[in-house]
Design a protein around this motif. Sequence first.
Motif: not given
Lengths: 316, 54
Positions: A264-267, A272-274
């Motif tokens: 929920w806290r990620r965008d 995509k970065a990890d």
Amino acid sequence: MTDATIILEDDREAGFGDFFALLKPRVMSLVVFTAMVGLIVAPGTVHPFVAFFSILCIAIGGGASGALNMWYDADIDRVMKRTKGRPIPAGKVSEGEAFAIGVTLSAFSVVMLGLASNWVAAGLLAFTIFFYAVVYTMWLKRSTPQNIVIGGAAGAFPPMIGWAVVTGDITLTSCLMFALTFMWTPPHFWALALFMNSDYDKAKVPMLPVTHGTRSTRNHILVYTLILAITAGALLFTSIAGWCYLVAFVVMNALFIVGAVKIWRRDDAASKADNFKTERSFFKLSLVYLFAHFTALMFDAMLSGLLGGMGIGGPF
Amino acid sequence: MAITKLHELHTRRKSRNVGLALVLGLFVVLILGLTVVKVTTVDVSNVGSAGAHE
């Protein structure tokens, strides 16, 4: 006949494994496991051979609905990376063969389960096949982003069927086992949809990340995970839950809620970065989550069988 | 002249035939087992109701 047609027919020749793959063995293993737990925790006894035969019928019924799903969804299976290796898109089995196998095994499994155990269990199996093949595959999957929410019911029936094999009825406890799998399905599949988004988009399947975006999907995962924890907790107040279930409930729901909060806290940029590391690990955790809950119920049933005479009951 | 070399296609066909034979054999064994269990297991509830009718 030319050399070219010989090569083409050669490639299309299906082995036994190709027909077996139509039954979705991985999904079948979940069906077998949850049905087996439903059968073990149910009050009463059934002859071990009848129990084995009934589980086999439930597995075949689940497999038959998988074959019907592959028959109907052959067009989108050809488009999606995850499914294009399936027997029909790979050209090993024809759509007609898959349909014939699905219908035959459906009828066979329902009738045999009815004859071996009782017609309540057989009726539930028939409804499960109908729900997965018709309600989910034909009506919901291509028309609404709530496909997974409602369609998840199909995968949630097996513990109820296992229970009905022993008792011949439907009770609040068996309905709560149904509810556990039913509420587990949306966060499990939405986590998968987050990192398989392009696949569903390409096949024009209206999964939540495709229709409402990934932000909405992340919100939905968190809300459904919290509702799932409440549903799993309700089972603690039934006679089938013991200390093992209490431990599994506390540990797994704490981990699952933490995972859902992280998602929920990620965008999208962070994901995509990890390469969707958090989403992938949440998806794997969801598999352990369901397995742990049902295994704990099974252990509690075994322990109460062994220690019941000593007056050791459940936590509530 | 007889064909002596087996193609991969024959292996696949053979796996299908052997698999089907095993499935049918298993089906016969299962039905036999189920029949034996059903015939030898006494249903206590039915015995009680049958006795009441007599």
